[in-house]
Design a protein around this motif. Structure first.
Motif, PDB file in Angstrom:
ATOM      1  N   THR A  42     116.072 -33.859  27.849  1.00 40.76           N
ATOM      2  CA  THR A  42     116.035 -35.417  28.360  1.00 40.76           C
ATOM      3  C   THR A  42     115.122 -36.398  27.770  1.00 40.76           C
ATOM      4  O   THR A  42     115.644 -37.241  27.193  1.00 40.76           O
ATOM      5  CB  THR A  42     115.566 -35.324  29.822  1.00 40.76           C
ATOM      6  OG1 THR A  42     114.127 -34.677  29.857  1.00 40.76           O
ATOM      7  CG2 THR A  42     116.347 -34.694  30.747  1.00 40.76           C
ATOM      8  N   ARG A  65      97.382 -41.372  32.844  1.00 37.88           N
ATOM      9  CA  ARG A  65      97.972 -41.213  34.126  1.00 37.88           C
ATOM     10  C   ARG A  65      97.353 -41.205  35.329  1.00 37.88           C
ATOM     11  O   ARG A  65      96.401 -40.593  35.452  1.00 37.88           O
ATOM     12  CB  ARG A  65      99.121 -39.877  34.016  1.00 37.88           C
ATOM     13  CG  ARG A  65      99.957 -39.625  35.110  1.00 37.88           C
ATOM     14  CD  ARG A  65     100.893 -38.497  34.769  1.00 37.88           C
ATOM     15  NE  ARG A  65     101.795 -37.974  36.103  1.00 37.88           N
ATOM     16  CZ  ARG A  65     103.109 -38.444  35.680  1.00 37.88           C
ATOM     17  NH1 ARG A  65     103.466 -38.684  34.918  1.00 37.88           N
ATOM     18  NH2 ARG A  65     103.985 -37.818  36.652  1.00 37.88           N
ATOM     19  N   ASN A  69      99.892 -38.829  40.530  1.00 38.23           N
ATOM     20  CA  ASN A  69     101.296 -38.585  40.380  1.00 38.23           C
ATOM     21  C   ASN A  69     101.650 -37.643  39.717  1.00 38.23           C
ATOM     22  O   ASN A  69     101.209 -37.196  38.706  1.00 38.23           O
ATOM     23  CB  ASN A  69     101.623 -39.975  39.289  1.00 38.23           C
ATOM     24  CG  ASN A  69     103.078 -40.042  38.987  1.00 38.23           C
ATOM     25  OD1 ASN A  69     103.887 -39.453  39.683  1.00 38.23           O
ATOM     26  ND2 ASN A  69     103.438 -40.760  38.176  1.00 38.23           N
ATOM     27  N   HIS A  74     108.212 -26.640  34.595  1.00 35.37           N
ATOM     28  CA  HIS A  74     109.201 -26.243  33.823  1.00 35.37           C
ATOM     29  C   HIS A  74     109.263 -24.740  33.647  1.00 35.37           C
ATOM     30  O   HIS A  74     108.215 -23.986  33.095  1.00 35.37           O
ATOM     31  CB  HIS A  74     109.365 -26.880  32.428  1.00 35.37           C
ATOM     32  CG  HIS A  74     109.325 -28.418  32.352  1.00 35.37           C
ATOM     33  ND1 HIS A  74     108.360 -29.162  32.664  1.00 35.37           N
ATOM     34  CD2 HIS A  74     110.214 -29.294  32.107  1.00 35.37           C
ATOM     35  CE1 HIS A  74     108.475 -30.402  32.929  1.00 35.37           C
ATOM     36  NE2 HIS A  74     109.858 -30.492  32.333  1.00 35.37           N
ATOM     37  N   SER A 188     115.061 -36.225  33.966  1.00 32.82           N
ATOM     38  CA  SER A 188     115.789 -35.499  34.968  1.00 32.82           C
ATOM     39  C   SER A 188     115.794 -36.308  36.194  1.00 32.82           C
ATOM     40  O   SER A 188     114.942 -37.046  36.594  1.00 32.82           O
ATOM     41  CB  SER A 188     115.034 -34.104  35.183  1.00 32.82           C
ATOM     42  OG  SER A 188     113.881 -34.402  35.818  1.00 32.82           O
ATOM     43  N   ARG A 202     114.750 -39.722  42.268  1.00 34.89           N
ATOM     44  CA  ARG A 202     114.807 -40.338  40.940  1.00 34.89           C
ATOM     45  C   ARG A 202     115.947 -40.013  40.481  1.00 34.89           C
ATOM     46  O   ARG A 202     116.210 -38.750  40.046  1.00 34.89           O
ATOM     47  CB  ARG A 202     113.589 -39.747  40.116  1.00 34.89           C
ATOM     48  CG  ARG A 202     113.821 -40.697  38.650  1.00 34.89           C
ATOM     49  CD  ARG A 202     112.624 -40.249  37.702  1.00 34.89           C
ATOM     50  NE  ARG A 202     112.731 -38.719  37.292  1.00 34.89           N
ATOM     51  CZ  ARG A 202     112.019 -38.251  36.302  1.00 34.89           C
ATOM     52  NH1 ARG A 202     110.904 -38.920  36.020  1.00 34.89           N
ATOM     53  NH2 ARG A 202     112.260 -37.227  36.053  1.00 34.89           N
ATOM     54  N   GLY A 239     105.526 -41.348  41.920  1.00 29.17           N
ATOM     55  CA  GLY A 239     105.565 -41.862  40.420  1.00 29.17           C
ATOM     56  C   GLY A 239     106.271 -43.185  40.752  1.00 29.17           C
ATOM     57  O   GLY A 239     106.422 -44.083  39.958  1.00 29.17           O
TER      58      GLY A 239
HETATM   59  O1  TXA Z   1     113.071 -35.127  32.313  1.00 26.12           O
HETATM   60  C1  TXA Z   1     112.249 -34.988  32.763  1.00 26.12           C
HETATM   61  O2  TXA Z   1     111.927 -34.876  34.273  1.00 26.12           O
HETATM   62  C2  TXA Z   1     110.870 -35.218  31.875  1.00 26.12           C
HETATM   63  C3  TXA Z   1     110.961 -33.936  31.023  1.00 26.12           C
HETATM   64  C4  TXA Z   1     109.734 -33.833  30.225  1.00 26.12           C
HETATM   65  O3  TXA Z   1     111.116 -32.733  31.597  1.00 26.12           O
HETATM   66  N1  TXA Z   1     109.563 -35.010  32.842  1.00 26.12           N
HETATM   67  C5  TXA Z   1     109.220 -36.208  33.425  1.00 26.12           C
HETATM   68  O4  TXA Z   1     108.139 -35.948  34.060  1.00 26.12           O
HETATM   69  O5  TXA Z   1     110.010 -37.157  33.470  1.00 26.12           O
HETATM   70  P1  TXA Z   1     107.230 -37.308  34.746  1.00 26.12           P
HETATM   71  O6  TXA Z   1     106.107 -36.698  35.201  1.00 26.12           O
HETATM   72  O7  TXA Z   1     107.530 -38.461  33.769  1.00 26.12           O
HETATM   73  O8  TXA Z   1     108.160 -37.677  36.142  1.00 26.12           O
HETATM   74  C6  TXA Z   1     108.002 -36.727  36.909  1.00 26.12           C
HETATM   75  C7  TXA Z   1     108.456 -37.634  38.361  1.00 26.12           C
HETATM   76  C8  TXA Z   1     107.573 -38.590  38.992  1.00 26.12           C
HETATM   77  O9  TXA Z   1     108.263 -39.897  39.316  1.00 26.12           O
HETATM   78  C9  TXA Z   1     106.916 -37.752  39.860  1.00 26.12           C
HETATM   79  O10 TXA Z   1     106.071 -38.829  40.956  1.00 26.12           O
HETATM   80  C10 TXA Z   1     107.774 -36.827  40.637  1.00 26.12           C
HETATM   81  O11 TXA Z   1     108.771 -36.500  39.313  1.00 26.12           O
HETATM   82  N2  TXA Z   1     107.296 -35.880  41.126  1.00 26.12           N
HETATM   83  C11 TXA Z   1     106.808 -34.673  40.649  1.00 26.12           C
HETATM   84  N3  TXA Z   1     106.449 -33.582  41.588  1.00 26.12           N
HETATM   85  C12 TXA Z   1     106.799 -34.314  42.801  1.00 26.12           C
HETATM   86  C13 TXA Z   1     106.648 -33.770  44.144  1.00 26.12           C
HETATM   87  N4  TXA Z   1     106.089 -32.757  44.490  1.00 26.12           N
HETATM   88  N5  TXA Z   1     107.074 -34.550  44.982  1.00 26.12           N
HETATM   89  C14 TXA Z   1     107.792 -35.869  44.800  1.00 26.12           C
HETATM   90  N6  TXA Z   1     108.032 -36.331  43.465  1.00 26.12           N
HETATM   91  C15 TXA Z   1     107.373 -35.414  42.622  1.00 26.12           C
END
Ligand code: TXA
Ligand code: MG
Length: 356
Positions: A42, A65, A69, A74, A188, A202, A239
């Motif tokens: 991604t 960050r 958030n 992975h 993703s 998302r 996020g």
């Molecule tokens: O494609 C991807 O998902 C990339 C690659 C590196 O794997 N990672 C990514 O991570 O986009 P990040 O941190 O930029 O976005 C993660 C999103 C954020 O919107 C966060 O709020 C949401 O996932 N998220 C993570 N854990 C969560 C949870 N337990 N409940 C709700 N939302 C969550």
């Protein structure tokens, strides 16, 4: 090949057959409690051991960050899942069978071993198994689940090439694995499986249509369609409330049927030019020749939304090099990958959306 930028080592790695001696150096950093940037299918991620709270703290620090958030964890193998989540809902099994490894993050009840810092205190954790060989080899060699957000400075477009990571994070992280350009180009898809029906938090590399075909009903979180959470509202995915994907110049998103949309962008271009502003336009290949502006960059053919997704973030970043004062962006249809593309463009626009 290796180069050094402000103390950050940038190591080239074969994206199909990652060299074990390079992967081992990156895995050693993760095992020792440090961070490393690596490609996924991604976007590039900035990884640390998901079991090590201090290491995860380094991710938040390097990215700037907000600390509410949460990060995605992975894994490289299905067998690692039981170390990350407390239970696997039945609906997860089907989604895992169909879409892992791949660009789908599943939110499930968190295992106590996952560091609090990863989930920012939430009882749930987002997990995905990337398909990129560099990501998978790295996770395997590290021997731990790897927490990783996109490897950009917080608020900036996600990195789809090692150079973007270097732009944002050189001097702040020890290493970047350079595996070339990522494929999907947007992050993703995130789906919450702790509610029934599942809720799309998302949109991303796996489309809403694909999810519904796989499991039936899927709800869509309000913020995805452009509504920002109101004051006091609790965003489902933390996020969603932050500024995101922003190039340096303010971006105005124009949406609607192609011809009126082009007409509106031409009008706005003239208005801004009369104010003495340098205008950048982000548009589909079909609009070639339609605009007279200082900088016109194409994100690809509107008939190929996967291609648009793949080029979107690098094109947004390219405007920074052209030094424009304002960016006018063409919207795309909200179907298939279009939902993820429009979500990123709306967020880059931070409310500056003109519907014609
Ligand atoms: O494609 C991807 O998902 C990339 C690659 C590196 O794997 N990672 C990514 O991570 O986009 P990040 O941190 O930029 O976005 C993660 C999103 C954020 O919107 C966060 O709020 C949401 O996932 N998220 C993570 N854990 C969560 C949870 N337990 N409940 C709700 N939302 C969550
Ligand atoms: Mg991100």
């Amino acid at each position: 090949m290796e180069r050094l930028v402000q103390g950050t080592r940038v190591l080239q790695v074969d994206s199909a057959h990652p060299e074990p001696e390079i992967i081992d150096q990156a895995a050693a950093l993760i095992r020792s409690g440090d961070v490393v940037a690596f490609p996924t299918e991604t976007v590039y991620g900035l990884g640390a051991s998901a079991l090590d709270g201090a290491a995860v703290g380094r991710i938040f620090e390097a990215k700037g960050r907000p600390n509410d958030n949460p990060l995605i964890v992975h894994i490289a193998e299905r067998s690692q899942l039981s170390a990350v989540v407390r239970e696997v809902p039945a609906v997860a099994e089907r989604l895992i069978d169909l879409f892992w490894p791949g660009p789908l993050t599943l939110v499930m009840p968190k295992h106590p071993d996952v560091a609090e810092a990863v989930t920012c205190g939430l009882e749930t954790v987002g997990v995905r198994m990337p398909s990129h060989m560099v990501a998978r080899s790295l996770i395997q060699a590290a021997g731990v689940p790897v927490a990783a957000p996109s490897a950009n400075r917080s608020g900036r477009p996600s990195p789809t090439a090692a150079e973007h990571v270097v732009e944002d994070l050189a001097g702040h992280i020890p290493m970047v694995l350079d595996g070339g350009e990522t494929g999907v180009g947007v992050e993703s898809t995130v789906v919450d499986l702790t509610v029934t029906p599942p809720m799309l938090l998302r949109p991303g590399g796996v489309t809403l249509e694909q999810l519904r075909e796989a499991v039936g009903a899927v709800d869509v979180a309000a913020a995805i369609n452009g509504m920002e959470a109101g004051a006091g509202a609790i965003p489902r995915s933390p996020g969603m409330k932050y500024k995101h994907y922003a190039p340096q110049a303010p971006l105005i998103l124009v949406t609607g049927p192609v011809h009126p949309m082009q007409e509106k962008i031409r009008d706005l271009t003239m208005e801004y030019q009369e104010e003495g502003k340098r205008v950048g336009i982000l548009c589909g290949a079909e609009s070639r020749g339609v605009y007279l502006a200082s900088v016109v960059l194409e994100y690809g053919a509107r008939t190929d939304l996967a291609g648009v997704a793949s080029d979107l973030f690098s094109t947004l970043r390219a405007f920074d090099r052209h030094g424009v004062d304002v960016i006018l962006a063409e919207g795309v249809p909200v179907e298939g990958m279009g939902l993820a593309i429009m979500n990123r463009l709306r967020r880059a626009a931070a409310g500056r959306v003109v519907e014609v």
